[in-house]
Design a protein around this motif. Structure first.
Motif, PDB file in Angstrom:
ATOM      1  N   UNK A 198     -15.500 -41.008  22.445  1.00 19.63           N
ATOM      2  CA  UNK A 198     -16.418 -40.914  21.529  1.00 19.63           C
ATOM      3  C   UNK A 198     -17.339 -42.160  21.370  1.00 19.63           C
ATOM      4  N   UNK A 199     -17.107 -43.134  21.610  1.00 20.26           N
ATOM      5  CA  UNK A 199     -17.870 -44.404  21.505  1.00 20.26           C
ATOM      6  C   UNK A 199     -18.755 -44.364  22.766  1.00 20.26           C
ATOM      7  N   UNK A 200     -18.222 -44.155  23.766  1.00 20.37           N
ATOM      8  CA  UNK A 200     -18.910 -44.067  24.953  1.00 20.37           C
ATOM      9  C   UNK A 200     -19.888 -42.861  25.055  1.00 20.37           C
ATOM     10  N   UNK A 201     -19.626 -41.853  24.505  1.00 18.19           N
ATOM     11  CA  UNK A 201     -20.565 -40.645  24.596  1.00 18.19           C
ATOM     12  C   UNK A 201     -21.764 -41.124  23.634  1.00 18.19           C
ATOM     13  N   UNK A 202     -21.435 -41.512  22.573  1.00 15.03           N
ATOM     14  CA  UNK A 202     -22.583 -41.900  21.390  1.00 15.03           C
ATOM     15  C   UNK A 202     -23.400 -42.931  22.092  1.00 15.03           C
ATOM     16  N   UNK A 204     -24.154 -43.166  25.025  1.00 14.72           N
ATOM     17  CA  UNK A 204     -24.857 -42.637  26.409  1.00 14.72           C
ATOM     18  C   UNK A 204     -25.685 -41.597  25.692  1.00 14.72           C
ATOM     19  N   UNK A 205     -26.394 -41.471  24.267  1.00 11.22           N
ATOM     20  CA  UNK A 205     -26.822 -40.386  23.615  1.00 11.22           C
ATOM     21  C   UNK A 205     -28.341 -40.138  24.207  1.00 11.22           C
ATOM     22  N   UNK A 209     -28.583 -34.156  27.796  1.00  6.81           N
ATOM     23  CA  UNK A 209     -29.738 -33.046  27.742  1.00  6.81           C
ATOM     24  C   UNK A 209     -30.464 -32.707  26.801  1.00  6.81           C
ATOM     25  N   UNK A 210     -31.777 -32.357  26.851  1.00  8.44           N
ATOM     26  CA  UNK A 210     -32.644 -32.197  25.489  1.00  8.44           C
ATOM     27  C   UNK A 210     -32.090 -31.013  24.491  1.00  8.44           C
ATOM     28  N   UNK A 211     -31.515 -30.114  25.010  1.00 10.31           N
ATOM     29  CA  UNK A 211     -30.856 -29.046  24.084  1.00 10.31           C
ATOM     30  C   UNK A 211     -29.744 -29.590  23.333  1.00 10.31           C
ATOM     31  N   UNK A 212     -28.661 -30.284  23.770  1.00 13.58           N
ATOM     32  CA  UNK A 212     -27.620 -31.043  23.200  1.00 13.58           C
ATOM     33  C   UNK A 212     -28.310 -32.030  22.035  1.00 13.58           C
ATOM     34  N   UNK A 213     -29.004 -32.679  22.490  1.00 12.74           N
ATOM     35  CA  UNK A 213     -29.845 -33.837  21.412  1.00 12.74           C
ATOM     36  C   UNK A 213     -30.331 -33.113  20.313  1.00 12.74           C
TER      37      UNK A 213
END
Length: 390
Positions: A198-202, A204-205, A209-213
């Motif tokens: 979770x920390x690594x994914x945050x 790399x925000x 992709x634009x839709x996920x953001x």
């Protein structure tokens, strides 16, 4: 030399099972926090494990308590745990003196209370004494183990510390063994792995992709609005309560979502929708009526018990009188007959007095004529027998 070497997979599996399933406690030893277990509980734990059950074509590893003790000796030699000694902490002399002084003071207070109670008991009535006896009987039945008159002692756990034992042998009993083997549990490993991901994914925000953001943005806004709405509801319900309370002069207590800020679950915090309480003069009257009805019931029950006692006493007195005065029954009958005659005469005289007040002159003359006739008849009857006698 082979036993002291590296542990086998089977030994590691047994030690891991024992580490996570045998009940343990924590304490300080040589300035470090350690976990320890009791030997008898470890033996019971291994006898209930899968290694105590025989498989197809294989014998069970643990059949008796002695086999478990031998296997635990192997684990001890391979330094999965080691034997420790319990050393009880002795209290200093000052603490013992203070405890003695407290005991003396408590005993003096108890004696004073007993003397006061004895003086108060002399002033109590018989009914109160009977009630106290009943209550004492009920207490003795409910609390047979407790001895009356003895002060209740607080259960204090004696403190102790652990020290390494000289004789490192595994014995079945109340011996204490400290764990050295401390493997990582699977749950803690999985939670740590999820947290790292979770920390690594945050971090790399920006690379998402634009839709996920956009989706994460709307989710964060929705969560913020939900939290803000709950806070606004908490403030609004307090304001509503104050307004109703001020308008009604403190008689009506209305709460909207009363469990919103209570220590309950998420769904239970929204149930019930509202609560209403009326605390006016009618409510006070109802409370007073309830208390009065309870008092009347108690008073009636006490009166019934008193009347039953009086009836029993009256029955006993009547029985004694009847048994002691059988010979004097005729005299009592005669007394009662004379009393009845006197009552009849008094009633007759009172009736004649009332009739005399309402009699007219004509009736008076008739009564006097009748009286003269009766007197003449009586004289005739008296003269008849006198002539016969002569």
């Amino acid at each position: 030399l082979q036993e002291v070497g590296e542990p086998f997979k089977e030994e590691k599996a047994v030690a891991k099972y024992l580490r996570f399933n045998c009940p343990t406690k924590s304490t300080n030893m040589m300035g470090h926090r350690v976990d320890y277990f009791i030997a008898s509980k470890a033996v019971d734990c291994l006898l209930d494990s899968k290694w105590a059950k025989a498989k197809k074509g294989e014998e069970a590893l643990f059949t008796t308590r002695e086999s478990v003790v031998d296997y635990c000796n192997r684990l001890l030699k391979k330094q999965f745990f080691h034997r420790a000694l319990k050393v009880m902490k002795m209290k200093p002399d000052k603490d013992t003196k203070k405890e003695k002084e407290k005991g003396k003071a408590e005993s003096g207070k108890e004696e004073e209370k007993k003397s006061k109670k004895e003086s108060g008991k002399d002033e109590k009535t018989k009914k109160e004494k009977e009630k106290e006896k009943k209550k004492d009987g009920e207490k003795e039945e409910s609390k047979k183990d407790e001895t009356p008159g003895t002060p209740k002692k607080k259960e204090t756990k004696r403190k102790f510390k652990l020290e390494p034992h000289e004789d490192q042998v595994f014995l079945d009993g109340n011996e204490v063994y400290v764990w050295i083997y401390d493997p990582v549990h699977f749950k803690t490993f999985a939670m740590g792995l999820v947290l790292v991901i979770a920390v690594i994914a945050a971090t790399l925000f920006p690379l998402w992709p634009a839709e996920m953001r956009v989706g994460v943005y709307y989710l964060s806004v929705g969560a913020g609005c939900f939290v803000a709405s709950i806070l606004l509801l908490a403030v609004a319900r307090c304001i509503l309560f104050l307004i109703i309370w001020l308008i009604t002069g403190g008689r009506h207590h209305f709460w909207f979502l009363p469990n919103l800020t209570a220590d309950v679950g998420f769904i239970d915090s929204f149930r019930p929708l509202y609560t209403h309480e009326y605390k006016g003069p009618k409510a006070d009257l109802k409370k007073e009526e309830k208390t009065e009805s309870k008092k009347q019931q108690k008073y009636d029950s006490e009166e019934k018990s008193d009347s039953e006692k009086k009836e029993e006493e009256d029955g006993k007195t009547e029985a004694t009188r009847n048994s002691g005065t059988d010979g004097s029954g005729g005299e009592r009958h005669s007394d009662t007959d004379s009393d009845r005659r006197e009552d009849d005469r008094s009633q007759h005289s009172s009736g004649n007095g009332n009739d005399f007040e309402m009699i007219t002159k004509e009736e008076l003359e008739q009564q006097t004529d009748e009286g003269d006739c009766e007197e003449e008849e009586e004289e005739d009857t008296e003269s008849g027998p006198s002539h016969e006698k002569s």
